[in-house]
Design a protein around this motif. Structure first.
Motif, PDB file in Angstrom:
ATOM      1  N   PHE A  19      -5.208  -3.974  -7.853  1.00 19.42           N
ATOM      2  CA  PHE A  19      -6.930  -4.454  -7.517  1.00 19.42           C
ATOM      3  C   PHE A  19      -8.444  -4.072  -8.367  1.00 19.42           C
ATOM      4  O   PHE A  19      -7.612  -2.792  -9.175  1.00 19.42           O
ATOM      5  CB  PHE A  19      -7.526  -4.472  -6.553  1.00 19.42           C
ATOM      6  N   THR A  63     -13.715  -0.545  -3.399  1.00 20.83           N
ATOM      7  CA  THR A  63     -14.161   0.114  -2.517  1.00 20.83           C
ATOM      8  C   THR A  63     -16.082   0.364  -2.230  1.00 20.83           C
ATOM      9  O   THR A  63     -16.539   0.352  -3.115  1.00 20.83           O
ATOM     10  CB  THR A  63     -14.319   1.833  -3.478  1.00 20.83           C
ATOM     11  N   GLU A  92     -14.858  -3.804   3.737  1.00 21.19           N
ATOM     12  CA  GLU A  92     -14.116  -2.326   4.012  1.00 21.19           C
ATOM     13  C   GLU A  92     -14.275  -1.463   3.209  1.00 21.19           C
ATOM     14  O   GLU A  92     -15.833  -1.066   2.959  1.00 21.19           O
ATOM     15  CB  GLU A  92     -13.143  -2.685   2.512  1.00 21.19           C
ATOM     16  N   GLY A 117     -10.086   2.194   4.927  1.00 24.49           N
ATOM     17  CA  GLY A 117      -8.335   2.556   4.379  1.00 24.49           C
ATOM     18  C   GLY A 117      -7.744   3.732   3.962  1.00 24.49           C
ATOM     19  O   GLY A 117      -8.476   4.567   3.873  1.00 24.49           O
ATOM     20  N   GLN A 119      -3.951   4.103   4.884  1.00 22.20           N
ATOM     21  CA  GLN A 119      -3.100   4.392   4.678  1.00 22.20           C
ATOM     22  C   GLN A 119      -2.341   5.229   5.568  1.00 22.20           C
ATOM     23  O   GLN A 119      -0.586   4.179   6.015  1.00 22.20           O
ATOM     24  CB  GLN A 119      -3.135   4.702   3.101  1.00 22.20           C
ATOM     25  N   ARG A 131      -4.221   9.165  -2.713  1.00 21.23           N
ATOM     26  CA  ARG A 131      -5.723   9.024  -1.943  1.00 21.23           C
ATOM     27  C   ARG A 131      -6.439   9.876  -1.873  1.00 21.23           C
ATOM     28  O   ARG A 131      -6.111  11.179  -2.090  1.00 21.23           O
ATOM     29  CB  ARG A 131      -5.621   8.284  -0.144  1.00 21.23           C
ATOM     30  N   ASP A 156      -6.055   0.675   8.122  1.00 23.94           N
ATOM     31  CA  ASP A 156      -5.168  -0.505   6.599  1.00 23.94           C
ATOM     32  C   ASP A 156      -4.349   1.006   7.421  1.00 23.94           C
ATOM     33  O   ASP A 156      -4.210   2.102   6.801  1.00 23.94           O
ATOM     34  CB  ASP A 156      -5.855  -0.691   5.168  1.00 23.94           C
TER      35      ASP A 156
HETATM   36  C1  LIG Z   1      -7.812  -3.646  -2.125  1.00 25.67           C
HETATM   37  S1  LIG Z   1      -7.680  -2.148  -0.953  1.00 25.67           S
HETATM   38  C2  LIG Z   1      -9.058  -2.138  -0.361  1.00 25.67           C
HETATM   39  C3  LIG Z   1      -9.622  -0.959   0.847  1.00 25.67           C
HETATM   40  C4  LIG Z   1      -9.624   0.204   0.371  1.00 25.67           C
HETATM   41  N1  LIG Z   1     -10.389  -0.047  -1.016  1.00 25.67           N
HETATM   42  C5  LIG Z   1      -9.014   1.166   0.573  1.00 25.67           C
HETATM   43  O1  LIG Z   1      -7.948   1.272  -0.626  1.00 25.67           O
HETATM   44  O2  LIG Z   1      -9.140   1.978   1.166  1.00 25.67           O
HETATM   45  C6  LIG Z   1      -7.022  -2.841   0.734  1.00 25.67           C
HETATM   46  C7  LIG Z   1      -5.860  -2.278   1.373  1.00 25.67           C
HETATM   47  O3  LIG Z   1      -4.469  -3.193   0.597  1.00 25.67           O
HETATM   48  C8  LIG Z   1      -3.769  -2.531   0.668  1.00 25.67           C
HETATM   49  N2  LIG Z   1      -2.994  -2.255  -0.752  1.00 25.67           N
HETATM   50  C9  LIG Z   1      -3.185  -1.737  -1.370  1.00 25.67           C
HETATM   51  N3  LIG Z   1      -2.250  -2.143  -2.585  1.00 25.67           N
HETATM   52  C10 LIG Z   1      -0.760  -2.096  -2.225  1.00 25.67           C
HETATM   53  C11 LIG Z   1       0.358  -2.544  -2.483  1.00 25.67           C
HETATM   54  N4  LIG Z   1       0.435  -2.093  -3.574  1.00 25.67           N
HETATM   55  N5  LIG Z   1       1.168  -2.006  -1.113  1.00 25.67           N
HETATM   56  C12 LIG Z   1       0.762  -2.437  -0.088  1.00 25.67           C
HETATM   57  N6  LIG Z   1      -0.912  -2.175   0.312  1.00 25.67           N
HETATM   58  C13 LIG Z   1      -0.982  -2.576  -0.703  1.00 25.67           C
HETATM   59  C14 LIG Z   1      -3.940  -1.023   1.320  1.00 25.67           C
HETATM   60  O4  LIG Z   1      -3.792  -0.652   2.634  1.00 25.67           O
HETATM   61  C15 LIG Z   1      -5.888  -1.055   1.486  1.00 25.67           C
HETATM   62  O5  LIG Z   1      -6.303  -0.549   2.910  1.00 25.67           O
END
Ligand SMILES: C[S@@+](CC[C@H](N)C(=O)[O-])C[C@H]1O[C@@H](n2cnc3c(N)ncnc32)[C@H](O)[C@@H]1O
Ligand code: SF4
Length: 351
Positions: A19, A63, A92, A117, A119, A131, A156
Motif C-alpha cells: 500500500f 495507518t 482503520e 489490523g 493479522q 508488525r 484483520d
Molecule cells: C492496507 S492495511 C491497513 C490497515 C492497517 N494499517 C494495519 O495494517 O493494521 C489493510 C489490511 O490489508 C491486509 N493486507 C495488506 N497487504 C496484504 C497482503 N499482501 N496479503 C494479505 N493481506 C494484506 C492486512 O490484513 C491489513 O490489515
C-alpha cells in the motif's frame, strides 16, 4: 455515495504490504491533512454531493491512528452536512497507535466503526510480518475500543504465511472470537511486487485447505461470509458499496475515486500530492470493463449479478452453472455460494 480517505503513514513497513505508505514522512502530516481538505472541497463539487448523500466514510491507509483526531477535525466539519444521519463511519487502526485518547477523539468526531489490523495473535508470526504490535496490545486496543463505546469493531487476519497450521489459525480465530467484535476480514497472504517478501515468495504457503479451514471455522462460530475474505454478524455497508459499484470519492495520495464510468487518480507521491492535491488523472472505463468488474465483484460476494446486465450467451452460461448447482438464481439475480470459485465462474460466464 461512498467516501474513502487515505492516510499514507505507518510506524513500520510490514514485509507483505504494497500500500502507498511512508515511514519517514511524519513531518508532513499537517500539510497533508490540509491538502486533503483542498481535494475534498473539489470532489464534493465534482461529484455534485448533496446534503445527507454520503452513506459511508472509510478512513484507511496506511495507518489512520498515526494522525491525531485534532488534525481530522476540519475534514469532519467539512463533511458533516453531506454525511447521512446514520452514516457508517469507519477508521482503520493499528493496535500500537490506537491509544485511549486517539480512540476517544475519533469517537467524538463521529466514527462508529473501527477496523483493527491485527493479522495474528501469534507473537512470532507478528514479528516475522514486521508488525509494530504484540498480541497483548491487539487485545487491549479492541477491549478499549469497546469500552469507549464504538458500535462496530472488526479485525484483520492474514493466513497462509509459512508455518501457518490449523492449530495456529484456530488460536487466532478463537482469540478473535473472545473479543467484542462483530466482523473479521481474513486475507490470504499475497506476495506483492516491491515488498520485502517479494524476494522470498516461498513465505507464502499455497494451501487451499487452510483457506477453506479458516472460512469454515469463522462461519462455524457464527460470522457468515458475505465476501471471499469478509465475515460478520454486521456487514460493512462501505465494503458492500464497493462490490455494488456505487460511486465513491477517493481522497488522498494514491486513493482512487469512481463516478459512473470514470476512475479518478490523485497523485501517489505524498510530496507531489501535498503540492497539488488537484492534479487528478482520469480513466474512462468501457462498457465491457464495467460489466467484467460487476461480474467478478458480484460473484466474490453476496451481491450477485443482475440478470439483465448479461448478454444472452452469458445468461445461457450462467443458467448452465445453475443447473450444475454452481450458482443459485432468483427472478432478478445470479448468486454464488462458494466464493472460492468466484474467479473461475466469472471467467466461464464471460466466455
Ligand atoms: C492496507 S492495511 C491497513 C490497515 C492497517 N494499517 C494495519 O495494517 O493494521 C489493510 C489490511 O490489508 C491486509 N493486507 C495488506 N497487504 C496484504 C497482503 N499482501 N496479503 C494479505 N493481506 C494484506 C492486512 O490484513 C491489513 O490489515
Ligand atoms: S499492513 Fe498496514 S501497517 Fe503494515 S505497512 Fe501496510 S498499511 Fe502499514
Amino acid at each position: 455515495m461512498l467516501f474513502y480517505i487515505h492516510i499514507p503513514y505507518c510506524d513500520s513497513k510490514c514485509h507483505y504490504c504494497s500500500f502507498n505508505t511512508y515511514v519517514d514522512k511524519f513531518d508532513t502530516r499537517d500539510d497533508y491533512m490540509h491538502a486533503l481538505h483542498t481535494q475534498i472541497v473539489f470532489e464534493l463539487k465534482r461529484f455534485n454531493a448533496k446534503e445527507n448523500s454520503i452513506t459511508t466514510l472509510f478512513i484507511g491507509g496506511g495507518t489512520p491512528s498515526t494522525v491525531s483526531p485534532e488534525l481530522y477535525k476540519p475534514i469532519f466539519k467539512l463533511l458533516s452536512p453531506y454525511l447521512e444521519k446514520n452514516a457508517e463511519i469507519t477508521t482503520e487502526a493499528n493496535p500500537n497507535s490506537a491509544t485511549k485518547e486517539w480512540l476517544e477523539g475519533m469517537k467524538n468526531l463521529g466514527v462508529n466503526r473501527v477496523s483493527f489490523g491485527v493479522q495474528s495473535f501469534n507473537e512470532k508470526k507478528l514479528k516475522a510480518l514486521n508488525r509494530a504490535h504484540n498480541p497483548k496490545e491487539a487485545k487491549e486496543a479492541i477491549l478499549q475500543a469497546k469500552e469507549i463505546g464504538f458500535k462496530h469493531l472488526s479485525l484483520d487476519l492474514i493466513y497462509n504465511y509459512q508455518g501457518d497450521t490449523k492449530e495456529l489459525l484456530s488460536h487466532d480465530i478463537d482469540t478473535a472470537f473472545s473479543l467484542p467484535i462483530d466482523h473479521i476480514s481474513a486475507y490470504e497472504l499475497t506476495i506483492e511486487d516491491g515488498t520485502k517478501f517479494s524476494a522470498t515468495p516461498e513465505v507464502r504457503q499455497d494451501n487451499e485447505n487452510l483457506a477453506f479451514f479458516v472460512s469454515d471455522e469463522i462461519e462455524k462460530k457464527g460470522f457468515k461470509a458475505y465476501e471471499i475474505s469478509n465475515f460478520g454478524t454486521y456487514q460493512s455497508k462501505h465494503n458492500k458499496g464497493y462490490w455494488e459499484i456505487k460511486d465513491y470519492i477517493g481522497a488522498g495520495a494514491g486513493a482512487v475515486g469512481f463516478y459512473k464510468d470514470k476512475r479518478f487518480y490523485p497523485q501517489t507521491n505524498i510530496d507531489a500530492y501535498i503540492k497539488n492535491p488537484l492534479h487528478i488523472t482520469e480513466e474512462l472505463l468501457t462498457v465491457e470493463e464495467l460489466l467484467t468488474e460487476k461480474i467478478f465483484l458480484g460473484l466474490r460476494s453476496i451481491i450477485g449479478i443482475k440478470k439483465t446486465l448479461l448478454t444472452t450467451s452469458m445468461q445461457n452460461r450462467a443458467e448452465f452453472l445453475c443447473e450444475e448447482n454452481k450458482l443459485r438464481s432468483n427472478t432478478t439475480h445470479y448468486f454464488n455460494e462458494n466464493f472460492f470459485l468466484s474467479d473461475e465462474l466469472s471467467l466461464y460466464i464471460l466466455g
